[in-house]
Design a protein around this motif. Sequence first.
Motif, PDB file in Angstrom:
ATOM      1  N   PHE A   8      15.168 -16.046  26.136  1.00 46.77           N
ATOM      2  CA  PHE A   8      13.731 -16.348  26.126  1.00 46.77           C
ATOM      3  C   PHE A   8      12.999 -15.245  25.384  1.00 46.77           C
ATOM      4  O   PHE A   8      13.192 -14.061  25.672  1.00 46.77           O
ATOM      5  CB  PHE A   8      13.182 -16.473  27.545  1.00 46.77           C
ATOM      6  N   ARG A   9      12.200 -15.631  24.396  1.00 44.46           N
ATOM      7  CA  ARG A   9      11.341 -14.691  23.683  1.00 44.46           C
ATOM      8  C   ARG A   9       9.901 -15.116  23.951  1.00 44.46           C
ATOM      9  O   ARG A   9       9.453 -16.163  23.448  1.00 44.46           O
ATOM     10  CB  ARG A   9      11.634 -14.710  22.178  1.00 44.46           C
ATOM     11  N   PRO A  10       9.157 -14.341  24.750  1.00 46.60           N
ATOM     12  CA  PRO A  10       7.806 -14.772  25.134  1.00 46.60           C
ATOM     13  C   PRO A  10       6.896 -15.050  23.949  1.00 46.60           C
ATOM     14  O   PRO A  10       6.172 -16.056  23.936  1.00 46.60           O
ATOM     15  CB  PRO A  10       7.284 -13.601  25.975  1.00 46.60           C
ATOM     16  N   LEU A  11       6.931 -14.188  22.956  1.00 43.97           N
ATOM     17  CA  LEU A  11       6.040 -14.325  21.800  1.00 43.97           C
ATOM     18  C   LEU A  11       6.848 -14.205  20.520  1.00 43.97           C
ATOM     19  O   LEU A  11       7.766 -13.388  20.423  1.00 43.97           O
ATOM     20  CB  LEU A  11       4.944 -13.263  21.836  1.00 43.97           C
ATOM     21  N   ASP A  56      -4.562 -13.125  32.239  1.00 48.50           N
ATOM     22  CA  ASP A  56      -3.940 -13.884  33.332  1.00 48.50           C
ATOM     23  C   ASP A  56      -3.503 -15.262  32.868  1.00 48.50           C
ATOM     24  O   ASP A  56      -2.426 -15.742  33.238  1.00 48.50           O
ATOM     25  CB  ASP A  56      -4.916 -14.016  34.501  1.00 48.50           C
ATOM     26  N   GLU A  57      -4.333 -15.922  32.086  1.00 46.39           N
ATOM     27  CA  GLU A  57      -3.990 -17.259  31.606  1.00 46.39           C
ATOM     28  C   GLU A  57      -2.806 -17.202  30.650  1.00 46.39           C
ATOM     29  O   GLU A  57      -1.907 -18.045  30.706  1.00 46.39           O
ATOM     30  CB  GLU A  57      -5.193 -17.901  30.909  1.00 46.39           C
ATOM     31  N   LEU A  58      -2.790 -16.187  29.776  1.00 43.93           N
ATOM     32  CA  LEU A  58      -1.664 -16.031  28.855  1.00 43.93           C
ATOM     33  C   LEU A  58      -0.372 -15.818  29.631  1.00 43.93           C
ATOM     34  O   LEU A  58       0.646 -16.484  29.374  1.00 43.93           O
ATOM     35  CB  LEU A  58      -1.918 -14.842  27.921  1.00 43.93           C
ATOM     36  N   VAL A  59      -0.405 -14.922  30.597  1.00 45.92           N
ATOM     37  CA  VAL A  59       0.795 -14.628  31.381  1.00 45.92           C
ATOM     38  C   VAL A  59       1.238 -15.860  32.157  1.00 45.92           C
ATOM     39  O   VAL A  59       2.436 -16.176  32.240  1.00 45.92           O
ATOM     40  CB  VAL A  59       0.540 -13.440  32.323  1.00 45.92           C
ATOM     41  N   SER A  60       0.306 -16.590  32.728  1.00 46.27           N
ATOM     42  CA  SER A  60       0.629 -17.789  33.512  1.00 46.27           C
ATOM     43  C   SER A  60       1.410 -18.799  32.666  1.00 46.27           C
ATOM     44  O   SER A  60       2.409 -19.367  33.114  1.00 46.27           O
ATOM     45  CB  SER A  60      -0.644 -18.419  34.059  1.00 46.27           C
ATOM     46  N   LEU A  65       3.140 -18.217  29.920  1.00 48.70           N
ATOM     47  CA  LEU A  65       4.453 -17.689  29.543  1.00 48.70           C
ATOM     48  C   LEU A  65       5.428 -17.711  30.719  1.00 48.70           C
ATOM     49  O   LEU A  65       6.626 -17.966  30.537  1.00 48.70           O
ATOM     50  CB  LEU A  65       4.308 -16.264  29.009  1.00 48.70           C
ATOM     51  N   VAL A  66       4.918 -17.480  31.925  1.00 49.05           N
ATOM     52  CA  VAL A  66       5.774 -17.549  33.112  1.00 49.05           C
ATOM     53  C   VAL A  66       6.294 -18.962  33.311  1.00 49.05           C
ATOM     54  O   VAL A  66       7.472 -19.174  33.640  1.00 49.05           O
ATOM     55  CB  VAL A  66       5.010 -17.057  34.359  1.00 49.05           C
ATOM     56  N   ASP A  67       5.440 -19.945  33.105  1.00 49.10           N
ATOM     57  CA  ASP A  67       5.888 -21.341  33.228  1.00 49.10           C
ATOM     58  C   ASP A  67       7.008 -21.643  32.237  1.00 49.10           C
ATOM     59  O   ASP A  67       8.009 -22.293  32.595  1.00 49.10           O
ATOM     60  CB  ASP A  67       4.715 -22.288  32.985  1.00 49.10           C
ATOM     61  N   ARG A  68       6.846 -21.179  30.997  1.00 51.23           N
ATOM     62  CA  ARG A  68       7.878 -21.440  29.996  1.00 51.23           C
ATOM     63  C   ARG A  68       9.181 -20.716  30.342  1.00 51.23           C
ATOM     64  O   ARG A  68      10.278 -21.246  30.156  1.00 51.23           O
ATOM     65  CB  ARG A  68       7.406 -20.986  28.601  1.00 51.23           C
ATOM     66  N   PHE A  69       9.056 -19.490  30.855  1.00 51.18           N
ATOM     67  CA  PHE A  69      10.244 -18.735  31.241  1.00 51.18           C
ATOM     68  C   PHE A  69      11.017 -19.455  32.348  1.00 51.18           C
ATOM     69  O   PHE A  69      12.242 -19.596  32.268  1.00 51.18           O
ATOM     70  CB  PHE A  69       9.860 -17.329  31.700  1.00 51.18           C
ATOM     71  N   HIS A  70      10.323 -19.909  33.374  1.00 49.61           N
ATOM     72  CA  HIS A  70      11.016 -20.531  34.505  1.00 49.61           C
ATOM     73  C   HIS A  70      11.672 -21.846  34.109  1.00 49.61           C
ATOM     74  O   HIS A  70      12.682 -22.241  34.715  1.00 49.61           O
ATOM     75  CB  HIS A  70      10.064 -20.716  35.679  1.00 49.61           C
ATOM     76  N   ALA A  71      11.135 -22.512  33.108  1.00 48.10           N
ATOM     77  CA  ALA A  71      11.792 -23.728  32.613  1.00 48.10           C
ATOM     78  C   ALA A  71      13.178 -23.398  32.060  1.00 48.10           C
ATOM     79  O   ALA A  71      14.115 -24.195  32.175  1.00 48.10           O
ATOM     80  CB  ALA A  71      10.935 -24.378  31.531  1.00 48.10           C
ATOM     81  N   VAL A  72      13.312 -22.205  31.472  1.00 47.36           N
ATOM     82  CA  VAL A  72      14.627 -21.756  30.981  1.00 47.36           C
ATOM     83  C   VAL A  72      15.480 -21.251  32.142  1.00 47.36           C
ATOM     84  O   VAL A  72      16.660 -21.587  32.261  1.00 47.36           O
ATOM     85  CB  VAL A  72      14.455 -20.652  29.911  1.00 47.36           C
ATOM     86  N   ALA A  73      14.879 -20.425  33.006  1.00 47.64           N
ATOM     87  CA  ALA A  73      15.634 -19.799  34.091  1.00 47.64           C
ATOM     88  C   ALA A  73      16.279 -20.824  35.017  1.00 47.64           C
ATOM     89  O   ALA A  73      17.343 -20.557  35.591  1.00 47.64           O
ATOM     90  CB  ALA A  73      14.723 -18.874  34.891  1.00 47.64           C
TER      91      ALA A  73
END
Length: 694
Positions: A37-40, A83-87, A89-97
Motif C-alpha cells: 500500500f502506498r498512501p500517496l 482528518d478527512e485526508l487521513v480518514s 487513506l485509512v479506508d483504502r488501507f484497510h481494504a488491502v489489509a
Amino acid sequence: MTRSVYVTGIDRGDGRQVVELGVMELLTRQVDRVGVFRPLVHDGPDRLFELLRARYRLTQDPATVYGMDYQDAAALQAEKGTDELVSRLVDRFHAVARQYEVVLVLGTDFVGTQLPDELALNARLANEFGASVIPVVGGKGQPAESVRAEARNAHRAYEALGAKVLALVVNRVAPEERADIAERLGARLPVPCYVLPDEPALAAPTVAQIMHALGATVLLGDDSGLARDALDFVFGGAMLPKFLTALTPGCLVITPGDRADLVVGALAAHSAGTPPIAGLLLTLDERPSDEILALAARLAPGTPVLSVPSNSFPTAAELFGLEGKLNASTPRKAETALGLFERHVDTGELLARLSVVRSGHVTPMMFEHELLEQARADRRRVVLPEGTEERVLWATDVLVRRDVCDLTLLGDTDQIRKKAADLGIDLTGVQLVDPNTSELRQGFAERYAQLRAHKGVTEELAYDVVADVNYFGTLMVEEGLADGMVSGSVHSTAATIRPAFEIIKTRPGASIVSSVFFMCLADKVLVYGDCAVNPDPNAAQLADIAVQSAATAARFGVDPRIAMLSYSTGTSGSGADVEKVREATELVRQTRPELRIEGPIQYDAAVEPSVAATKLPDSEVAGRATVLIFPDLNTGNNTYKAVQRSAGAVAVGPVLQGLRKPVNDLSRGALVSDIVNTVAITAIQAQPERPASV
C-alpha cells in the motif's frame, strides 16, 4: 503480531527503495500473501511497485495499491483538513489489509508533494494503520556527525508523534565511516540502527537508462549489454595509448564518433577484460564506417555502442545528472540492493522484532529465500567447473550480488573474463583457475594416481586426467580448497559424478550415492528420491535411499514422514516389486526405529488425507507424507517430471546424498535460478550439520 510495516523517511534522497525491497524480502520469507500500500502517489508509473510485483509474483490489483495522488491529497487537505485526508487513506488501507496477512506500506517521498509537515503525516498514518515504523535517514555526502544527529532526531520525531519505531536505517553513508556511525548510534538509540554504505552500482544508471534519457540511437549491442551499469564516465580526447590508461571497470566511454581509433581500442581492451567497459557513447552525430562497426561487433559482441547528435559537453551535463533507479527492468540492481541490505542488516533480529507469524505452509519462493539465507549464514566456497558457460556466469552474478557464498570458476581464464565482459558481469572477488596451467595440477595428479593406483593409473596418465574441469574441481573439494562442487549444465551426469565416486566416495554409514529433488508445490515442499542416479535399487539400497532422503529433508527444514511407494497399499497387493518395497520398509524400521515410515503405499494414499483415511486410517504417515521414495529410477524420474510440468511445481535438484563431501549435478536444461538454488544447497550441505528450519 505485526500486520503492517511502514517504511518512511525524513527527506528526499535517502535511497529507501533498498530498505523497502529488503523488508519485502523478509516478509515473503515468512508469509506467502503480502500486500503493498502506498498512501500517496505521483502521476506516472510506480517503479518500485512494478519491481515488487515482478520479483515476488504479486497478484494484487494495482488499483488497490494506491490511496490517492499527491495533487488530490493536497487539495483535499486544504479544503477539508488533515482528518478527512487521513480518514480516506485509512479506508483504502484497510481494504488491502483485509485481503493479506501482512501489508508493506511505502511512505511518502518528500519530493514536490505540496504537503505541510509530511513527517507528521507519515507518523499519523502509521498510527492509524496500526503499523510498525522503520524510518530511513539518508547520509550521502554528509559528515558523520551530521548523519548521527539526523538519525537521532528522526527517532525522536517519530516517537514523539506516537509511532512504534521498530528499527532505524541510515543509508548511503561513506563506506569508510559506516562502522563508526553504526557503533555510536547503537549506543545512543533504544532500537536497532542499521547503517548501509553508499553503493555506486545502485546510483549508476544503466546504459539503457542513458539511451532513453538522451534519446540515443543504438548502433550495436544487445539487451544484456544495455542492462550494464555505467559506473564511471571516461571522455575520449587523448591519443590511444594515453586514453587506454584512463579506462576504468564499468565505465561508459564518451567520444566523438569519428575517433575510430578510440572506438576500436576501447572495445579491444574490453574484449581482453582489461578493463571491461559498459559501452561507448558517440557524439557529434558521427557514425563510424560499416567496416569499423563490423570489427567492433566481432571484438565485443553485445557491447552497446550508442550515438547522439550533440557534442561531448552538453552530453556530459546530462549524464552527470542521471541516477540509476530500481525498477522491474533492472533486476541486477535489485540483487545488488538485496545483497547490500542483507550484509548490513541483522535480518534475524529484524524478523524477530517484526514478529510476523509464519505461514503454516511453505511456498516455492519461501523455500528459495531460505536456501540463500541459510547458505549465507555460514559462508562456504563452491567450485563451478563450467566457468565459460553463460548460465553459470549469470548465476555467479546473482550469487555475488546476494553475497551467498565464495566461488571458484574453472576454465580458460581469458575466455572466462572475455565472456563475463561481454555479458557485463563483474567477477571481482571470484577466484578463476585454469586447470591446464594451475600450479595445483601436478599435486592433484600425484593424489589421483595414489587413489587410482589399484586401477593401474600412473602419474603421467593422471596428469592428463586432472586437467578435466570436473576432475580438477572434485580434487579441489577433496583437498579442502573448496567445500563443494556444482557441475552438469553442459556436462553429462556421468561426467559430473564419476570423479566424485572415484575420489570423494561415500560417507560412513552410506552404502550408495543417491539423489533427491525438492518439489516445491503451491503450499508445501516434498522430497522425491531417487529420481536421478540408481536405476533399480534392491531392498537394502532402497532402505538406504529412504534413510538418506529423510536426513536430507530434515537438513533443509522438511519434517520427514517417509512413504515407500508401490503400486499397492498395505497388504492389498503382492509380487516381487511390492515385496522389495515391503522388505525395504522393514529394514528402515529395524535400523532407524525413530523414523516415521509407511510402505508399501500408493502415491494418492501417501499425500491425500481422504484416500489415506480409507486405505490406512491408523497411519501417522499416510495422507501426510513429505518424503516419497520411488521403487526405481523409471518411476521416479517420470513422476517428478510429470508433477513439475503438470502441477507447475518448482523442482530443485537433483541433490546428491551419501558422498563424504557435497558434489551436485545440474540438468543440462538448468535455468539460472536452478543453478543459484543448487549452489546454495551445496553450500548448506558443506556446513556442519545442525537442525534447520524452513
